[in-house]
Design a protein around this motif. Structure first.
Motif, PDB file in Angstrom:
ATOM      1  N   ARG A 119       0.832  -1.212   0.000  1.00  0.00           N
ATOM      2  CA  ARG A 119       0.000   0.000   0.000  1.00  0.00           C
ATOM      3  C   ARG A 119       0.861   1.253   0.000  1.00  0.00           C
ATOM      4  NH1 ARG A 119      -4.781  -1.525   4.260  1.00  0.00           N
ATOM      5  NH2 ARG A 119      -5.787  -3.060   2.929  1.00  0.00           N
ATOM      6  N   GLN A 120       1.943   1.239   0.766  1.00  0.00           N
ATOM      7  CA  GLN A 120       2.828   2.400   0.802  1.00  0.00           C
ATOM      8  C   GLN A 120       3.456   2.639  -0.558  1.00  0.00           C
ATOM      9  OE1 GLN A 120       5.558   1.396   3.898  1.00  0.00           O
ATOM     10  NE2 GLN A 120       4.313   2.297   5.512  1.00  0.00           N
ATOM     11  N   GLN A 121       3.909   1.587  -1.206  1.00  0.00           N
ATOM     12  CA  GLN A 121       4.525   1.732  -2.520  1.00  0.00           C
ATOM     13  C   GLN A 121       3.518   2.255  -3.539  1.00  0.00           C
ATOM     14  OE1 GLN A 121       6.057  -2.168  -3.142  1.00  0.00           O
ATOM     15  NE2 GLN A 121       7.891  -1.821  -1.909  1.00  0.00           N
ATOM     16  N   LEU A 122       2.300   1.753  -3.480  1.00  0.00           N
ATOM     17  CA  LEU A 122       1.257   2.225  -4.396  1.00  0.00           C
ATOM     18  C   LEU A 122       0.962   3.696  -4.150  1.00  0.00           C
ATOM     19  CD1 LEU A 122      -0.875   1.633  -6.548  1.00  0.00           C
ATOM     20  CD2 LEU A 122      -2.439   1.018  -4.698  1.00  0.00           C
ATOM     21  N   TYR A 123       0.844   4.074  -2.881  1.00  0.00           N
ATOM     22  CA  TYR A 123       0.551   5.466  -2.543  1.00  0.00           C
ATOM     23  C   TYR A 123       1.687   6.382  -2.984  1.00  0.00           C
ATOM     24  CZ  TYR A 123      -0.138   9.669   0.208  1.00  0.00           C
ATOM     25  OH  TYR A 123      -0.273  10.963   0.590  1.00  0.00           O
ATOM     26  N   LEU A 124       2.930   5.987  -2.716  1.00  0.00           N
ATOM     27  CA  LEU A 124       4.058   6.840  -3.078  1.00  0.00           C
ATOM     28  C   LEU A 124       4.201   6.978  -4.584  1.00  0.00           C
ATOM     29  CD1 LEU A 124       6.752   5.870  -0.456  1.00  0.00           C
ATOM     30  CD2 LEU A 124       5.496   8.003  -0.636  1.00  0.00           C
ATOM     31  N   SER A 125       3.999   5.898  -5.319  1.00  0.00           N
ATOM     32  CA  SER A 125       4.130   5.999  -6.769  1.00  0.00           C
ATOM     33  C   SER A 125       3.045   6.901  -7.349  1.00  0.00           C
ATOM     34  CB  SER A 125       4.086   4.616  -7.412  1.00  0.00           C
ATOM     35  OG  SER A 125       2.819   4.034  -7.230  1.00  0.00           O
ATOM     36  N   THR A 126       1.817   6.822  -6.836  1.00  0.00           N
ATOM     37  CA  THR A 126       0.740   7.687  -7.302  1.00  0.00           C
ATOM     38  C   THR A 126       0.962   9.122  -6.862  1.00  0.00           C
ATOM     39  OG1 THR A 126      -0.777   5.833  -7.134  1.00  0.00           O
ATOM     40  CG2 THR A 126      -1.756   8.007  -7.299  1.00  0.00           C
ATOM     41  N   PHE A 127       1.364   9.305  -5.619  1.00  0.00           N
ATOM     42  CA  PHE A 127       1.563  10.635  -5.065  1.00  0.00           C
ATOM     43  C   PHE A 127       2.677  11.390  -5.785  1.00  0.00           C
ATOM     44  CE2 PHE A 127       3.754  13.337  -1.921  1.00  0.00           C
ATOM     45  CZ  PHE A 127       2.732  14.207  -1.623  1.00  0.00           C
ATOM     46  N   TRP A 128       3.804  10.751  -5.987  1.00  0.00           N
ATOM     47  CA  TRP A 128       4.939  11.445  -6.603  1.00  0.00           C
ATOM     48  C   TRP A 128       4.665  11.798  -8.053  1.00  0.00           C
ATOM     49  CZ3 TRP A 128       7.836  13.989  -3.709  1.00  0.00           C
ATOM     50  CH2 TRP A 128       8.175  13.535  -2.445  1.00  0.00           C
ATOM     51  N   PHE A 129       3.957  10.954  -8.794  1.00  0.00           N
ATOM     52  CA  PHE A 129       3.652  11.291 -10.175  1.00  0.00           C
ATOM     53  C   PHE A 129       2.801  12.564 -10.230  1.00  0.00           C
ATOM     54  CE2 PHE A 129       0.635  11.219 -13.675  1.00  0.00           C
ATOM     55  CZ  PHE A 129       1.520  11.311 -14.733  1.00  0.00           C
ATOM     56  N   GLY A 130       1.812  12.649  -9.364  1.00  0.00           N
ATOM     57  CA  GLY A 130       0.947  13.824  -9.349  1.00  0.00           C
ATOM     58  C   GLY A 130       1.704  15.085  -8.989  1.00  0.00           C
ATOM     59  N   ILE A 131       2.590  15.010  -8.011  1.00  0.00           N
ATOM     60  CA  ILE A 131       3.369  16.176  -7.616  1.00  0.00           C
ATOM     61  C   ILE A 131       4.283  16.611  -8.747  1.00  0.00           C
ATOM     62  CG2 ILE A 131       5.211  16.921  -6.055  1.00  0.00           C
ATOM     63  CD1 ILE A 131       2.429  16.883  -4.795  1.00  0.00           C
ATOM     64  N   SER A 132       4.907  15.657  -9.428  1.00  0.00           N
ATOM     65  CA  SER A 132       5.798  15.995 -10.546  1.00  0.00           C
ATOM     66  C   SER A 132       5.033  16.709 -11.655  1.00  0.00           C
ATOM     67  CB  SER A 132       6.448  14.733 -11.108  1.00  0.00           C
ATOM     68  OG  SER A 132       7.195  14.093 -10.122  1.00  0.00           O
ATOM     69  N   PHE A 133       3.853  16.223 -11.954  1.00  0.00           N
ATOM     70  CA  PHE A 133       3.043  16.845 -12.996  1.00  0.00           C
ATOM     71  C   PHE A 133       2.630  18.261 -12.603  1.00  0.00           C
ATOM     72  CE2 PHE A 133      -1.154  17.792 -14.777  1.00  0.00           C
ATOM     73  CZ  PHE A 133      -0.823  17.786 -16.124  1.00  0.00           C
ATOM     74  N   LEU A 134       2.155  18.436 -11.365  1.00  0.00           N
ATOM     75  CA  LEU A 134       1.719  19.758 -10.919  1.00  0.00           C
ATOM     76  C   LEU A 134       2.884  20.742 -10.861  1.00  0.00           C
ATOM     77  CD1 LEU A 134      -0.843  18.821  -8.157  1.00  0.00           C
ATOM     78  CD2 LEU A 134      -1.308  19.741 -10.431  1.00  0.00           C
ATOM     79  N   TRP A 135       4.026  20.306 -10.379  1.00  0.00           N
ATOM     80  CA  TRP A 135       5.195  21.190 -10.285  1.00  0.00           C
ATOM     81  C   TRP A 135       5.641  21.619 -11.691  1.00  0.00           C
ATOM     82  CZ3 TRP A 135       7.313  24.450  -7.309  1.00  0.00           C
ATOM     83  CH2 TRP A 135       8.621  24.852  -7.483  1.00  0.00           C
ATOM     84  N   GLY A 136       5.679  20.695 -12.626  1.00  0.00           N
ATOM     85  CA  GLY A 136       6.061  21.039 -13.994  1.00  0.00           C
ATOM     86  C   GLY A 136       5.067  22.000 -14.634  1.00  0.00           C
TER      87      GLY A 136
END
Length: 85
Positions: free
Chosen positions: A11-28
């Protein structure tokens, strides 16, 4: 490793992979929209010539190395361990 621990890690790995992709997209997206406006509004300034700030350069380098080291080591020793905090 127990079954509960394995499920929690998944669950942690799933959450982190989803969370980081979203942050990268928003920051860009933020940079792509805001950066041109900032660059157009800033004016070039020239202050008095000065020497290189060696203490500041050293402290900044140490800080960046510490952040990268903490991010790399955090998964092994735990995010709340004294080494990371």
């Amino acid at each position: 490793m127990s079954t509960v621990d394995a499920k929690l890690r998944t669950r942690q790995q799933l959450y982190l992979s989803t969370f980081w992709f979203g942050i990268s997209f928003l920051w860009g997206s933020f940079l792509a929209v805001v950066l041109p406006f900032i660059l157009l509004r800033l004016e070039e300034t020239h202050g008095p010539s000065s020497k290189l700030d060696l203490p500041g350069l050293g402290l900044g380098s140490i800080g960046l190395v510490a952040i990268v080291w903490a991010l790399i080591r955090a998964n092994d020793v735990g995010w709340t361990s004294p080494q990371i905090i």
